[in-house]
Write an enzyme that holds these catalytic residues in place. Structure first.
Site, mmCIF file in Angstrom:
data_model
loop_
_atom_site.group_PDB
_atom_site.id
_atom_site.type_symbol
_atom_site.label_atom_id
_atom_site.label_comp_id
_atom_site.label_asym_id
_atom_site.label_seq_id
_atom_site.Cartn_x
_atom_site.Cartn_y
_atom_site.Cartn_z
ATOM 1 N N SER A 1 0.865 -1.179 0.000
ATOM 2 C CA SER A 1 0.000 0.000 0.000
ATOM 3 C C SER A 1 0.895 1.220 0.000
ATOM 4 O O SER A 1 2.114 1.086 -0.137
ATOM 5 C CB SER A 1 -0.876 -0.048 1.255
ATOM 6 O OG SER A 1 -1.876 0.934 1.201
ATOM 7 N N ARG B 1 0.589 -3.704 -6.981
ATOM 8 C CA ARG B 1 -0.709 -4.257 -6.592
ATOM 9 C C ARG B 1 -1.797 -3.427 -7.265
ATOM 10 O O ARG B 1 -1.674 -2.198 -7.371
ATOM 11 C CB ARG B 1 -0.833 -4.164 -5.060
ATOM 12 C CG ARG B 1 -2.139 -4.661 -4.465
ATOM 13 C CD ARG B 1 -2.143 -6.170 -4.361
ATOM 14 N NE ARG B 1 -3.320 -6.643 -3.660
ATOM 15 C CZ ARG B 1 -4.443 -7.047 -4.278
ATOM 16 N NH1 ARG B 1 -4.546 -7.027 -5.583
ATOM 17 N NH2 ARG B 1 -5.457 -7.492 -3.558
ATOM 18 N N THR C 1 -7.822 1.996 3.223
ATOM 19 C CA THR C 1 -7.656 1.207 4.444
ATOM 20 C C THR C 1 -8.738 1.517 5.475
ATOM 21 O O THR C 1 -9.283 0.609 6.112
ATOM 22 C CB THR C 1 -6.269 1.491 5.061
ATOM 23 O OG1 THR C 1 -5.297 1.292 4.038
ATOM 24 C CG2 THR C 1 -5.982 0.566 6.209
ATOM 25 N N CYS D 1 2.381 -6.008 -17.185
ATOM 26 C CA CYS D 1 2.786 -6.845 -16.048
ATOM 27 C C CYS D 1 4.031 -6.223 -15.399
ATOM 28 O O CYS D 1 5.061 -6.085 -16.056
ATOM 29 C CB CYS D 1 3.089 -8.274 -16.484
ATOM 30 S SG CYS D 1 3.769 -9.226 -15.095
ATOM 31 N N CYS E 1 5.472 -13.857 -10.574
ATOM 32 C CA CYS E 1 4.225 -13.114 -10.340
ATOM 33 C C CYS E 1 4.179 -12.518 -8.930
ATOM 34 O O CYS E 1 4.357 -13.235 -7.942
ATOM 35 C CB CYS E 1 3.042 -14.050 -10.557
ATOM 36 S SG CYS E 1 1.460 -13.322 -10.152
ATOM 37 N N CYS F 1 -0.308 -8.999 -8.391
ATOM 38 C CA CYS F 1 -0.956 -7.683 -8.438
ATOM 39 C C CYS F 1 -2.345 -7.764 -9.044
ATOM 40 O O CYS F 1 -3.171 -6.902 -8.816
ATOM 41 C CB CYS F 1 -0.088 -6.692 -9.205
ATOM 42 S SG CYS F 1 -0.076 -6.942 -10.996
HETATM 43 C C1 LIG Z 1 0.013 1.429 -4.459
HETATM 44 C C2 LIG Z 1 -1.098 1.574 -3.473
HETATM 45 C C3 LIG Z 1 -1.125 2.674 -2.631
HETATM 46 C C4 LIG Z 1 -2.148 2.800 -1.700
HETATM 47 N N1 LIG Z 1 -2.087 3.853 -0.828
HETATM 48 C C5 LIG Z 1 -2.987 3.919 0.181
HETATM 49 C C6 LIG Z 1 -2.849 4.895 1.186
HETATM 50 O O1 LIG Z 1 -1.917 5.699 1.182
HETATM 51 N N2 LIG Z 1 -3.772 4.930 2.171
HETATM 52 C C7 LIG Z 1 -4.812 4.035 2.223
HETATM 53 O O2 LIG Z 1 -5.632 4.093 3.143
HETATM 54 N N3 LIG Z 1 -4.968 3.086 1.259
HETATM 55 C C8 LIG Z 1 -4.077 3.009 0.252
HETATM 56 N N4 LIG Z 1 -4.188 2.021 -0.683
HETATM 57 C C9 LIG Z 1 -5.346 1.114 -0.623
HETATM 58 C C10 LIG Z 1 -5.206 0.116 0.502
HETATM 59 O O3 LIG Z 1 -3.978 -0.552 0.389
HETATM 60 C C11 LIG Z 1 -6.381 -0.849 0.433
HETATM 61 O O4 LIG Z 1 -7.568 -0.117 0.515
HETATM 62 C C12 LIG Z 1 -6.327 -1.864 1.559
HETATM 63 O O5 LIG Z 1 -5.125 -2.581 1.544
HETATM 64 C C13 LIG Z 1 -7.515 -2.825 1.431
HETATM 65 O O6 LIG Z 1 -7.457 -3.764 2.461
HETATM 66 P P1 LIG Z 1 -8.080 -5.218 2.252
HETATM 67 O O7 LIG Z 1 -7.877 -5.926 3.550
HETATM 68 O O8 LIG Z 1 -9.440 -5.100 1.719
HETATM 69 O O9 LIG Z 1 -7.214 -5.900 1.100
HETATM 70 P P2 LIG Z 1 -5.644 -6.186 0.986
HETATM 71 O O10 LIG Z 1 -4.866 -5.192 1.744
HETATM 72 O O11 LIG Z 1 -5.364 -6.347 -0.459
HETATM 73 O O12 LIG Z 1 -5.449 -7.586 1.711
HETATM 74 C C14 LIG Z 1 -5.951 -8.767 1.178
HETATM 75 C C15 LIG Z 1 -5.239 -9.946 1.811
HETATM 76 O O13 LIG Z 1 -5.919 -11.135 1.435
HETATM 77 C C16 LIG Z 1 -4.992 -12.095 0.971
HETATM 78 N N5 LIG Z 1 -5.681 -12.952 0.006
HETATM 79 C C17 LIG Z 1 -6.224 -12.570 -1.172
HETATM 80 N N6 LIG Z 1 -6.816 -13.628 -1.772
HETATM 81 C C18 LIG Z 1 -6.653 -14.694 -0.954
HETATM 82 C C19 LIG Z 1 -7.040 -16.053 -1.041
HETATM 83 N N7 LIG Z 1 -7.768 -16.502 -2.061
HETATM 84 N N8 LIG Z 1 -6.670 -16.882 -0.038
HETATM 85 C C20 LIG Z 1 -5.958 -16.433 1.040
HETATM 86 N N9 LIG Z 1 -5.565 -15.131 1.156
HETATM 87 C C21 LIG Z 1 -5.913 -14.271 0.174
HETATM 88 C C22 LIG Z 1 -3.872 -11.273 0.373
HETATM 89 O O14 LIG Z 1 -2.670 -12.008 0.299
HETATM 90 C C23 LIG Z 1 -3.800 -10.095 1.338
HETATM 91 O O15 LIG Z 1 -2.959 -10.368 2.417
HETATM 92 C C24 LIG Z 1 -3.190 1.849 -1.641
HETATM 93 C C25 LIG Z 1 -3.175 0.747 -2.487
HETATM 94 C C26 LIG Z 1 -2.127 0.600 -3.387
HETATM 95 C C27 LIG Z 1 -2.089 -0.618 -4.261
HETATM 96 S S1 SF4 Z 2 -0.849 -10.823 -11.363
HETATM 97 FE FE1 SF4 Z 2 1.193 -11.614 -11.713
HETATM 98 S S2 SF4 Z 2 1.237 -12.135 -13.889
HETATM 99 FE FE2 SF4 Z 2 -0.547 -10.837 -13.564
HETATM 100 S S3 SF4 Z 2 0.186 -8.800 -14.078
HETATM 101 FE FE3 SF4 Z 2 0.442 -9.057 -11.841
HETATM 102 S S4 SF4 Z 2 2.511 -9.817 -11.570
HETATM 103 FE FE4 SF4 Z 2 1.996 -10.037 -13.738
#
Ligand SMILES: Cc1cc2nc3c(=O)[nH]c(=O)nc-3n(C[C@H](O)[C@H](O)[C@H](O)COP(=O)(O)OP(=O)(O)OC[C@H]3O[C@@H](n4cnc5c(N)ncnc54)[C@H](O)[C@@H]3O)c2cc1C
Ligand code: SF4
Length: 554
Positions: free
Chosen positions: A60, A307, A343, A500, A523, A526
């Protein structure tokens, strides 16, 4: 524990029964687990996480609004937590090729202010939440991917983890172990953006009916240790504009926190049109801007990752509940796009869902629909947060960066006062449908990396500590190989090799013919390919549990 026979030719799968099963140990999943135990300490809760440990797959920014944490764990401010850096300065710039125009804070709608927020590693925040959850009796199983949905009478009855020890060619290796069934009275899906099981649930229960298509961005991030002279603890800086053209949405973030750490990242909206565009290379190019490059002089890049994030906002949130379970956090898509924050809403939605699960369990119910949760979110702080910014993304997509951001800013101001000149705008096409044929686009020339400030993909992936068991079935399923060649390659010039961020896809020439190569072991999970492939011909499924990136503190 009991055992259950399911597929005759495979060994029996063990099944464990819980009151609540939670998929994903991100902020949403862990918050739901904690809230459930706070409300119903005698009810059992299990969390499965595909990363090798909690936090290993979390990437994040992150500047977090502590509203969720304040409600969940009011004691956190007096504890030793990973929230050590309060935001002290907030800057916004519009970039040109060589200049930067600062936008005065007074121009920004108040909802954009970062006053009172904290700069963190979200992975570390999840580790803190996991300790809290375990202290309350939650069982957390890292290293296990939820690979299959279990149903009973068309209601979700839990999940099964993937089998371990299957070779690339499908045969069972020594040490083959059947997955486990984790059965729950209710199952909460907290997989984050483009969750693989959440996607199946959205289709099966038509949860997207009557909603706008979900929109996405890809976020790429590097963590740097910078020279002390370049460090401004608590500084939050965002940019838009260069290196992207006016038709391509996205921007950068740069957060100074803890001890000389700078999180730098670039978010690119996945409704981009030119198949020659490379989000990875745009990110590298961004770092060379005169406003930015000096920050990294004398510094060291520590980590890299990427991601997807959701961008559809209020009008794209699917129905949240279905028989036996619900979507929480970014699996549903509660990201506030202009604030780049999801978050707080992930945590608030998890608490709301947990409260409905606890009530249902208390009434002796199971496997029914938590309709009250779906009915409640719009009138909750989540709905209010997303409502005011609902037109920011559609205006940007429709009018381009300059006019779109100006109109989006105006709309956020008027919404703060309680009205909008635009009503609620539509998003239009889903992201996979926005690419133009390569013949109508110009190739983009990217400079070679210098290895000091800018890097190539492979040395970057190395810093994500990505590791997959190599001898396992490829977890990136291409439905129709011929279509990949006739369309992805011939019409769109192979955009997968560019979108990718981990160099997984390549088109190589073999005997004069292009061949699609998938380096699945690189991979970083993301999910961009699952979103952006122009024919929806690539499906991401979880690889063997524990595989993927091992982010120490992203
Ligand atoms: C580059 C970037 C910058 C960001 N900046 C901010 C910010 O500054 N402030 C903010 O508040 N938000 C920010 N966000 C958004 C924030 O990260 C998300 O809103 C937050 O992480 C969502 O939480 P979540 O628990 O829903 O999902 P996630 O944080 O994505 O967590 C999901 C979890 O589930 C696991 N999982 C997924 N599928 C499965 C499966 N089938 N089996 C077992 N485990 C699984 C994953 O491995 C992961 O650990 C940002 C996002 C990105 C990508
Ligand atoms: S999920 Fe994996 S294969 Fe797909 S774009 Fe992201 S890093 Fe590449």
């Amino acid at each position: 524990m009991n055992t259950a026979m399911n597929t005759p030719e495979l060994p029996a799968r063990e099944a464990m029964e819980f009151d609540t099963v939670i998929v994903g140990a991100g902020p949403a999943g862990l918050t739901a687990a904690i809230r459930l135990k706070q409300l119903a300490p005698d009810k059992s809760v299990v969390v499965v996480e595909k990363g090798s440990e909690v936090g290993a797959h979390i990437l994040s920014g992150a500047v977090i609004d502590p509203i969720g944490l304040d409600r969940l764990l009011p004691e956190w401010r007096s504890e030793d937590t990973p929230l050590k850096t309060a935001v002290s300065a907030d800057r916004f710039y519009m970039l040109g090729a060589s200049g930067a125009l600062p936008l005065p804070a007074a121009m920004m709608p108040p909802l954009m202010s970062n006053h009172g927020n904290f700069i963190v590693s979200l992975g570390d925040v999840c580790r803190y939440l996991a300790r809290k959850a375990e202290a309350l009796g939650v069982e957390i199983y890292p290293g296990f991917a939820a690979a299959e949905l279990l149903f009973e009478n068309d209601a979700v009855a839990g999940i099964a983890t993937g089998d371990m020890g299957i070779a690339k060619d499908g045969h069972h290796k020594a040490g083959y172990a059947r997955g486990m069934e984790l059965r729950g009275k209710y199952t909460l899906f907290a997989e984050g953006a483009r969750g693989s099981l959440s996607k199946l649930l959205i289709e099966r229960f038509a949860l997207h009916r009557g909603r706008e298509p979900q929109k996405f961005g890809i976020g790429l991030k590097e963590l740097w240790q910078v020279a002390p002279a370049q460090f401004r603890k608590g500084l939050v800086q965002h940019t838009f504009g260069w290196p992207l053209d006016n038709r391509t949405g996205g921007g950068s973030f740069l957060y100074h926190y803890d001890d000389n750490l700078v999180a730098v990242g670039f978010v690119l909206h996945l409704n981009y049109r030119n198949p020659y565009l490379s989000p990875f290379e745009e990110f590298q190019r961004f770092k060379t801007h005169p406003l930015i490059r000096g920050i990294f002089e004398g510094g060291k890049r520590l980590c890299y990752g990427a991601r997807a994030l959701t961008e559809g906002g209020f009008q794209a949130v699917p129905k949240l509940s279905f028989p036996g379970g619900a979507l929480i956090g970014c699996a549903a898509g509660f990201m506030n796009v202009p604030r780049i924050k999801g978050t707080h809403n992930a945590m608030l939605s998890a608490m709301l869902a947990a409260e409905h699960v606890a009530t249902a369990l208390g009434e002796g119910r199971s496997g029914d629909e938590l309709a009250g949760y779906d009915a409640a979110w719009r009138a909750s702080p989540i709905g209010r947060d997303l409502w005011r910014v609902r037109n920011a993304k559609p205006l940007w997509s429709k009018f381009g960066t300059l006019a779109g951001i100006a109109l989006g800013g105006l709309d956020m101001w008027t919404n703060t006062l309680g009205f909008s000149l635009f009503g609620t705008l539509k998003h239009g096409k889903p992201d996979y449908a926005t690419l133009m044929p390569a013949a109508q686009c110009r190739p983009i020339a990217y400079a070679k990396p210098d290895g000091k400030l800018t890097f190539d993909r492979l040395s970057s992936v190395y810093l994500s500590n990505t590791n997959h068991e190599e001898d396992q079935p490829v977890h990136l399923h291409v439905r129709d190989r011929a279509l990949q060649k006739s369309s992805e390659h011939d019409v769109y010039a192979g955009p997968s090799a560019r979108y990718c961020p981990a160099g997984v896809y390549e088109w190589v020439e073999e005997a004069g013919q292009p061949r699609f190569v998938i380096n699945a072991q690189n991979c970083v999970h993301c999910k961009t390919c699952d979103i952006k492939d122009p024919n929806q011909n690539i499906t991401w499924v979880p690889p063997e549990g524990g595989g993927g990136p091992n982010y120490p503190n992203m």
